[in-house]
Write a protein that holds these residues in place. Sequence first.
Motif, PDB file in Angstrom:
ATOM      1  N   SER A 196      33.619  34.605  45.379  1.00 62.63           N
ATOM      2  CA  SER A 196      34.445  33.604  44.692  1.00 62.63           C
ATOM      3  C   SER A 196      35.123  32.630  45.645  1.00 62.63           C
ATOM      4  O   SER A 196      35.286  31.458  45.301  1.00 62.63           O
ATOM      5  N   ARG A 207      32.252  29.245  39.041  1.00 67.00           N
ATOM      6  CA  ARG A 207      33.378  29.724  38.229  1.00 67.00           C
ATOM      7  C   ARG A 207      33.166  31.148  37.732  1.00 67.00           C
ATOM      8  O   ARG A 207      33.656  32.082  38.346  1.00 67.00           O
ATOM      9  N   ARG A 212      28.074  32.757  39.105  1.00 61.38           N
ATOM     10  CA  ARG A 212      27.977  32.975  40.552  1.00 61.38           C
ATOM     11  C   ARG A 212      26.809  33.889  40.924  1.00 61.38           C
ATOM     12  O   ARG A 212      26.334  33.854  42.066  1.00 61.38           O
ATOM     13  N   ASP A 248      35.423  37.916  48.249  1.00 64.09           N
ATOM     14  CA  ASP A 248      35.461  37.851  46.793  1.00 64.09           C
ATOM     15  C   ASP A 248      36.782  38.404  46.279  1.00 64.09           C
ATOM     16  O   ASP A 248      37.316  39.370  46.825  1.00 64.09           O
ATOM     17  N   THR A 254      32.357  42.453  41.018  1.00 63.32           N
ATOM     18  CA  THR A 254      31.268  41.530  41.336  1.00 63.32           C
ATOM     19  C   THR A 254      30.005  42.268  41.755  1.00 63.32           C
ATOM     20  O   THR A 254      28.899  41.988  41.263  1.00 63.32           O
TER      21      THR A 254
END
Length: 371
Positions: A196, A207, A212, A248, A254
């Motif tokens: 991010s 976003r 991503r 991140d 994630t």
Amino acid sequence: MKHDPLFQPLKLGSLTLTNRIVMPPMTRSRASQPGDEANDLMAEYYAQRADAGLIVSEGTYIAPLGKGYAWTPGIHTPAQIEGWRKVTKAVHAKGGRIFAQLWHVGRLSHSSLLGGKQPVSSSALQAIGVNVFIAGNEDGTPGFVQASEPLALSVDQIRVIVGQYRTAARNAIEAGFDGVELHAANGYLVNQFIDSNANTRTDAYGRSLENRLRFLDEVAHALIEGTGDAQRVGIRLAPLTTLNGCEDAEPTTTYLAAAKLLGEIGVAYIHIAEADWDDAPHMPLEFKRKLRATYPGVLIYAGRYTGERARDAIEAGWADLIAFGRPFVANPDLVQRLRINAPLAQHHRETLFGGGAKGLTDYPVLDGAAA
């Protein structure tokens, strides 16, 4: 040892690996110049270590703008493909298995390596404080310099790079590799889309977490198309680490999402790069167990593993294969040393990058004979 976890065979797609020991990708900067071509010296180096269950080649850049360090090999010209064919033939002649690690460094490059062009990335964010290795500083000597400021990729340019990955996968198969590994770790281009803090895009590639991961998704599918088989594709990730300026905000969320996606795509393995610097924290066991529960394929771990830690990881069930990086540099007979628990030689830092046979193919085996 009657039942040694490190020396049990493992099926990886259509391949049967003879042991659970992996030689991971390690940049050594010995490609022939000009042209960044793999060569006979590199073929000897990999062949010396061909008794590993699996070798993953050093990072191999897929296109001119994907290069980030001096004297690293590419896989986008006919001569580069021919160079790598020397390597794969040498490894296969010794009974080994080898995947090509496909590499686009993104913003982790310098304009002097790119014919004066700026590097590219998910976003126009320079990796401040991150250095890359170039052939000539102002005084003409090789050394490390601050990575250049990148340009943000347009959607059309992203599509071009996805196509370059597809072509590179085809080139790898033409060169005789058994498969390919996508370098999506360590702050390089794919990682610059995933994490991010490196991705400020507001389009379909930025976003949200789903956005991503879109580039990873598209490149993974391109590699499957290029090789013709999902089981000839692996992905390297570096969860829970902050490497080369990438970080991140919610790494557990994630990277479990990335693992779920890759499981749905059906790639052969995920190769986890743990933090490996001095005093680096161990990746939490809870995360490794969650990763195992999320991803159905083969899991490789790399990061300061000893033979004992490797055996424990495989026995515990959260790892299938263990990669040994630095030990493979100084121990061409690492597999045999691990088999009998022999002491390991230490590598010479000054010969890691660039040069010739010294510090590459001249490390002795246990009996003192040449490998």
